[in-house]
Design a protein around this motif. Sequence first.
Motif, PDB file in Angstrom:
ATOM      1  N   SER A 107       0.462  -1.002   0.091  1.00  0.00           N
ATOM      2  CA  SER A 107      -0.298   0.037   0.493  1.00  0.00           C
ATOM      3  C   SER A 107       0.899   1.593  -0.390  1.00  0.00           C
ATOM      4  CB  SER A 107      -1.361   0.211   1.170  1.00  0.00           C
ATOM      5  OG  SER A 107      -0.486  -0.230   2.879  1.00  0.00           O
ATOM      6  N   PHE A 108       2.485   1.628   0.271  1.00  0.00           N
ATOM      7  CA  PHE A 108       3.015   2.164   0.611  1.00  0.00           C
ATOM      8  C   PHE A 108       3.931   3.087  -0.625  1.00  0.00           C
ATOM      9  CE2 PHE A 108       7.064   4.130   1.140  1.00  0.00           C
ATOM     10  CZ  PHE A 108       6.770   5.636   1.626  1.00  0.00           C
ATOM     11  N   ILE A 166       3.356   5.924  -3.907  1.00  0.00           N
ATOM     12  CA  ILE A 166       4.482   6.889  -4.065  1.00  0.00           C
ATOM     13  C   ILE A 166       3.709   6.634  -5.692  1.00  0.00           C
ATOM     14  CG2 ILE A 166       7.086   6.046  -4.445  1.00  0.00           C
ATOM     15  CD1 ILE A 166       5.759   7.179  -1.564  1.00  0.00           C
ATOM     16  N   ILE A 167       3.852   5.535  -5.462  1.00  0.00           N
ATOM     17  CA  ILE A 167       3.323   5.613  -7.656  1.00  0.00           C
ATOM     18  C   ILE A 167       2.141   6.421  -7.905  1.00  0.00           C
ATOM     19  CG2 ILE A 167       2.151   4.375  -9.396  1.00  0.00           C
ATOM     20  CD1 ILE A 167       3.937   1.632  -7.897  1.00  0.00           C
ATOM     21  N   PHE A 212       1.306  11.019   2.635  1.00  0.00           N
ATOM     22  CA  PHE A 212       1.929  11.081   1.896  1.00  0.00           C
ATOM     23  C   PHE A 212      -0.027  11.534   0.400  1.00  0.00           C
ATOM     24  CE2 PHE A 212       6.303   9.537   3.523  1.00  0.00           C
ATOM     25  CZ  PHE A 212       6.597   9.917   2.388  1.00  0.00           C
ATOM     26  N   TYR A 213      -0.504  11.010   1.064  1.00  0.00           N
ATOM     27  CA  TYR A 213      -1.682  10.877   0.194  1.00  0.00           C
ATOM     28  C   TYR A 213      -1.957  12.749   0.406  1.00  0.00           C
ATOM     29  CZ  TYR A 213      -2.720   6.289  -0.837  1.00  0.00           C
ATOM     30  OH  TYR A 213      -2.951   5.165  -1.424  1.00  0.00           O
ATOM     31  N   ILE A 233      -6.663   0.733   4.718  1.00  0.00           N
ATOM     32  CA  ILE A 233      -5.187   0.965   5.291  1.00  0.00           C
ATOM     33  C   ILE A 233      -5.547   0.158   6.981  1.00  0.00           C
ATOM     34  CG2 ILE A 233      -3.574   1.536   6.111  1.00  0.00           C
ATOM     35  CD1 ILE A 233      -3.571   3.026   3.637  1.00  0.00           C
ATOM     36  N   PRO A 234      -6.163   0.908   7.374  1.00  0.00           N
ATOM     37  CA  PRO A 234      -6.606   0.220   9.071  1.00  0.00           C
ATOM     38  C   PRO A 234      -7.374  -0.395   9.528  1.00  0.00           C
ATOM     39  CG  PRO A 234      -7.238   2.744   8.790  1.00  0.00           C
ATOM     40  CD  PRO A 234      -6.943   2.448   7.385  1.00  0.00           C
ATOM     41  N   ALA A 235      -8.176  -0.971   7.906  1.00  0.00           N
ATOM     42  CA  ALA A 235      -8.485  -1.940   8.800  1.00  0.00           C
ATOM     43  C   ALA A 235      -7.819  -3.273   8.121  1.00  0.00           C
ATOM     44  CB  ALA A 235      -9.662  -2.156   7.266  1.00  0.00           C
TER      45      ALA A 235
END
Length: 460
Positions: A36-37, A41-42, A328-329, A421-423
Amino acid sequence: MSINSKENINSNNKGSFLWRFSKNFQFAADKIIPDSFVFCIILTLIVFVLGLVVTGTGPITLINSWYGGLWSMISFAFQMSFMVICCGAAAKSPQVEKILKKVASLPKSRATAMVILLVFGLASSLINWAFSLILTPILAMQLSKNVKGMHFPLMIAAGYSTMILGQSWCPSASAYALLATEGHFLADKIGVIPQNLTTYNPVNTVLFFTLAVVTILIGIMTKPPKHEVVSYEGYKEEVHEEAVIENMTPADKMNNNKVLMYILGIAGIIVIGYSFATKGFIGSLNFNFVIFLFLTLNTFLYNTPIKFVGAFKDAIQPATQVMLQFPFYGGIMGIMSGSGLTAVMANGLIQVATATTMPFFAYLSASIVNLFVPSQGGQWIIQGPVLVEASQALNAHIPTIVNAFILGDEATNLIQPLYVIPALALVNIKLKEVWGFMAFIWFIWAIVTTIGLLVLPGII
């Protein structure tokens, strides 16, 4: 924790039609979707290049916009991280685990278990999205452990989709709440629009319940063959033992003092009760208040300072991905707004719209923009004026346009992984294991919603 596939029982069994269809999306996820990180970045690089090429903005300006955007999400990143920690600690307490186990023991079939999970996800999302985001995957974990044939990645994706869907018919959704507030930034153009005209617009209501039924049917009918079921296994039951300390020092007595935690807990209950009394139950449930509910609950679940701190230490690790990625988002949002790329994309789409097709194009434009600006409030600030101006020029029904915007914004949260992401962190599962199912659900939603937005306004 680990997720283990079951043995191949019947190689000729290929599962239901929807399962076989969903595997097309999962194949893409296995081959294309990174961590996911890396995904984040992409997306950042894609938006940067688009800003250079489409808007002609210079690289230094874009980099500075990215830098400014990083810090715009810091407070939200902390809120989300603290939510994961508080909710994760509560969910792992022996008392809450016992309740969830009882609920998970009720269904005896896969279909019933899926219905319970998704109805819970929808109902809890209508109360508060954060509440649904955290508790639904935890319930999925318990159901998968108790009911055979439950494919855990599908459960997480479907459960997450109910949290998203609930926001399209929820009074606390950012755009709905903003438009119903006196003096909002578009009030001089469209006035204040109460939620009976936006949130509970007949078109929106029919679409919400249609998509809810469709989502439940997807969960039930997307049935894998036995040898492809991936269950939640390897979960280690935590042993909760009281530490026995002999010859306790004054410091030990303070560290294990229940009175201190009860004082905090009672203070929390007073705050919660006062808020309910003055604002009502639904009116109280903003993001910070939901976190505070779980924080207060933890003072009773872990009723000594040393147990309280220990529970939070154990729950911190899942929050690291949230803490890292949300800024980053924010940088992506900074590039989009600083370059004017959002307005360019939205304008290009709605130039071909008519009054009849405007809801569809609002949905499409919101879907695309949300991939890069994953915040409904921030997206509405950027995109709202463009949609309102186009709607007025075409004499389109503005509440339906707002509905279409929110439906598009929420739906592509199934592709844009920020909020899942948290889930994922709570149940220790990777993005690529669920993204294909998320994209599969989004695809079906897109078909149903497009038909609804083109047909329903003319007959309701």
